[in-house]
Write a protein that holds these residues in place. Structure first.
Motif, PDB file in Angstrom:
ATOM      1  N   ARG A   1     -57.403  -6.992 -76.750  1.00 14.10           N
ATOM      2  CA  ARG A   1     -56.240  -7.702 -76.212  1.00 14.10           C
ATOM      3  C   ARG A   1     -56.495  -9.207 -76.148  1.00 14.10           C
ATOM      4  NH1 ARG A   1     -56.112  -3.224 -72.631  1.00 14.10           N
ATOM      5  NH2 ARG A   1     -57.122  -4.424 -70.989  1.00 14.10           N
ATOM      6  N   ALA A   2     -57.708  -9.577 -75.682  1.00 18.95           N
ATOM      7  CA  ALA A   2     -58.030 -11.000 -75.557  1.00 18.95           C
ATOM      8  C   ALA A   2     -58.054 -11.689 -76.919  1.00 18.95           C
ATOM      9  CB  ALA A   2     -59.370 -11.175 -74.853  1.00 18.95           C
TER      10      ALA A   2
ATOM     11  N   ASP B   1     -54.441 -12.006 -78.208  1.00 20.70           N
ATOM     12  CA  ASP B   1     -53.746 -13.055 -77.458  1.00 20.70           C
ATOM     13  C   ASP B   1     -54.227 -14.450 -77.849  1.00 20.70           C
ATOM     14  OD1 ASP B   1     -52.260 -11.191 -76.099  1.00 20.70           O
ATOM     15  OD2 ASP B   1     -53.389 -11.331 -74.229  1.00 20.70           O
TER      16      ASP B   1
ATOM     17  N   ALA C   1     -52.854 -15.422 -81.218  1.00 19.41           N
ATOM     18  CA  ALA C   1     -51.434 -15.753 -81.088  1.00 19.41           C
ATOM     19  C   ALA C   1     -51.245 -17.128 -80.454  1.00 19.41           C
ATOM     20  CB  ALA C   1     -50.735 -14.676 -80.262  1.00 19.41           C
ATOM     21  N   HIS C   2     -52.040 -17.411 -79.437  1.00 11.85           N
ATOM     22  CA  HIS C   2     -51.951 -18.713 -78.778  1.00 11.85           C
ATOM     23  C   HIS C   2     -52.328 -19.839 -79.725  1.00 11.85           C
ATOM     24  CE1 HIS C   2     -52.548 -21.938 -75.929  1.00 11.85           C
ATOM     25  NE2 HIS C   2     -53.825 -22.007 -76.260  1.00 11.85           N
TER      26      HIS C   2
ATOM     27  N   SER D   1     -48.947  -5.375 -82.402  1.00  4.50           N
ATOM     28  CA  SER D   1     -48.724  -6.701 -81.822  1.00  4.50           C
ATOM     29  C   SER D   1     -47.848  -6.600 -80.583  1.00  4.50           C
ATOM     30  CB  SER D   1     -48.081  -7.626 -82.863  1.00  4.50           C
ATOM     31  OG  SER D   1     -46.876  -7.055 -83.354  1.00  4.50           O
TER      32      SER D   1
ATOM     33  N   ALA E   1     -50.033  -5.333 -77.768  1.00  9.26           N
ATOM     34  CA  ALA E   1     -50.967  -6.375 -77.343  1.00  9.26           C
ATOM     35  C   ALA E   1     -50.266  -7.408 -76.482  1.00  9.26           C
ATOM     36  CB  ALA E   1     -51.591  -7.042 -78.564  1.00  9.26           C
ATOM     37  N   SER E   2     -49.075  -7.801 -76.871  1.00 13.16           N
ATOM     38  CA  SER E   2     -48.363  -8.810 -76.099  1.00 13.16           C
ATOM     39  C   SER E   2     -47.996  -8.318 -74.719  1.00 13.16           C
ATOM     40  CB  SER E   2     -47.091  -9.228 -76.853  1.00 13.16           C
ATOM     41  OG  SER E   2     -47.432  -9.813 -78.082  1.00 13.16           O
TER      42      SER E   2
ATOM     43  N   ARG F   1     -51.109  -8.142 -71.897  1.00 13.77           N
ATOM     44  CA  ARG F   1     -51.566  -9.301 -71.153  1.00 13.77           C
ATOM     45  C   ARG F   1     -50.695 -10.493 -71.510  1.00 13.77           C
ATOM     46  NH1 ARG F   1     -56.183 -13.180 -71.160  1.00 13.77           N
ATOM     47  NH2 ARG F   1     -56.576 -12.715 -73.329  1.00 13.77           N
TER      48      ARG F   1
ATOM     49  N   PRO G   1     -49.480 -14.084 -72.700  1.00 14.16           N
ATOM     50  CA  PRO G   1     -50.143 -15.013 -73.614  1.00 14.16           C
ATOM     51  C   PRO G   1     -50.741 -16.187 -72.860  1.00 14.16           C
ATOM     52  CG  PRO G   1     -47.757 -15.236 -73.743  1.00 14.16           C
ATOM     53  CD  PRO G   1     -48.035 -14.033 -72.905  1.00 14.16           C
TER      54      PRO G   1
END
Length: 360
Positions: free
Chosen positions: A55-56, A59, A62-63, A348, A351-352, A355, A357
């Motif tokens: 997850r981290a 994220d 994505a960030h 995706s 995952a979003s 947690r 973003p």
């Protein structure tokens, strides 16, 4: 987070560096001359479970995509541990949550970008060779953080070994009766010369009543680690100097073994402690000069990694980029079997939802 305005014409890449305590990521711009520039950086604590780590990572990618000045074209990740040719860890004393886990799959699915995973010190070695020493015949990179990692560039190419597990000097035994290592062996180089070991040496000196200045630092800040030792060293404190000399002596012992085995023309020191720069390079060089068999008759360029503790982020991005230039190599590597592989998949959307973003 730090952001720099890069050249719009530069290809942009995402690099990830997963260590025992921190997960560092960044956007790297590749200039026309092949030099890499870190233009965005971010750090978060390393999660302690496989699912949380996936997850981290999703994220963080994505960030970084959202704050990148231009759309990234590839993702590369350097992972602490013994990483097979398929990018799967088969052993990782300081990051056990990665063992057997396919981290690239969820990142590809969530980002839509090509993803390459390699050993964290391999990517530092590649960055150093590309940035500092493109003509080096034999380059050794060693990272000193939670543990010790190593990477080899021989005749211009990363040397991964038969199974992709080459370059793990942290677990060569340098003191048969030494402290227990996290890997289960006793007297590993990592147990006496990692960044973690530097902090442990400082705390032992305080416990033995030999380091009043370091004791004061511990009392004032509530922590005593390698950074505190370096701060004391810069302040001219004798007890920090004593701890530093003892620790860099062990660093030199391991490097002397690597010198005898590989005969490098370039040695690059990376990891968190490399932020000390010339303090580290000069102390280690002095110890090596006293080991005449290892140092005499050689001309070795010993320096700290470009980018200091963030060299792994830059190197990881370069790993991802190299696979775009030589895609057939990546395909051949991924085809190599790894019996320890497990699948951890996460869409995706999942995952979003798992947690929120990261915020820029």
């Amino acid at each position: 987070m730090r952001t720099v305005d890069p050249d719009a014409a530069s290809p942009h890449l995402i690099g990830l560096d997963l260590g025992g305590t921190k997960l560092a990521g960044g956007v790297v711009a590749l200039d026309a001359d092949g030099r890499a520039r870190l233009v965005v950086e971010e750090r978060v604590p390393t999660p302690d479970s496989s699912a949380a780590l996936v997850r981290a990572l999703v994220d963080l990618v994505a960030h970084l995509r959202s704050v990148s000045p231009h759309p990234p074209v590839a993702v590369g990740a350097g992972i602490a541990g013994h990483i097979g040719l398929d990018g799967i860890a088969v052993q990782a004393a300081n990051t056990p949550m990665v063992v057997g886990i396919d981290l690239a799959g969820p990142l590809r699915e969530a980002s839509g970008l090509p993803v390459r995973i390699d050993n964290d010190a391999n990517v530092v070695a590649l960055a150093a060779q590309r940035q500092l020493a493109p003509d080096a015949r034999a380059l050794v990179a060693v990272t000193f953080g939670t543990g010790i990692g190593g990477g080899l560039v021989l005749d211009g190419a990363l040397w991964r070994g038969a199974a992709g597990l080459a370059g793990e000097p942290g677990h060569m035994v340098v003191a048969a009766d030494g402290p227990l290592c996290r890997c289960g062996q006793r007297g590993c180089w990592e147990a006496v010369a990692s960044g973690t070991a530097l902090g442990e040496a400082a705390r032992r000196a305080v416990a033995d009543g030999e380091a009043p200045d370091l004791a004061a630092r511990w009392s004032n800040s509530g922590r005593l680690d390698g950074q505190a030792v370096v701060a004391g060293l810069r302040a001219g404190e004798a007890d920090a100097e004593a701890v530093w000399q003892g620790w860099t002596g062990w660093v030199a012992v391991g490097l002397a073994n690597l010198i005898q085995l590989i005969d490098p023309d370039v040695i690059v020191l990376g990891g968190g402690v490399s932020a000390s720069g010339e303090l580290l390079a000069s102390a280690v060089t002095a110890h090596l000069e006293a080991m005449s068999v290892a140092w005499s008759h050689r001309r070795i360029d010993l320096r700290c990694a470009p980018g200091g503790p963030l060299a792994g982020v830059v190197g990881a991005a370069l790993i991802g980029w190299e696979d775009q230039a030589v895609p057939e190599r990546a395909a051949a590597d991924v085809a190599a079997p790894n019996p320890s592989r497990q699948n951890v998949t996460m869409s995706s959307a999942t995952a979003s939802a798992a947690r929120p973003p990261l915020q820029p």
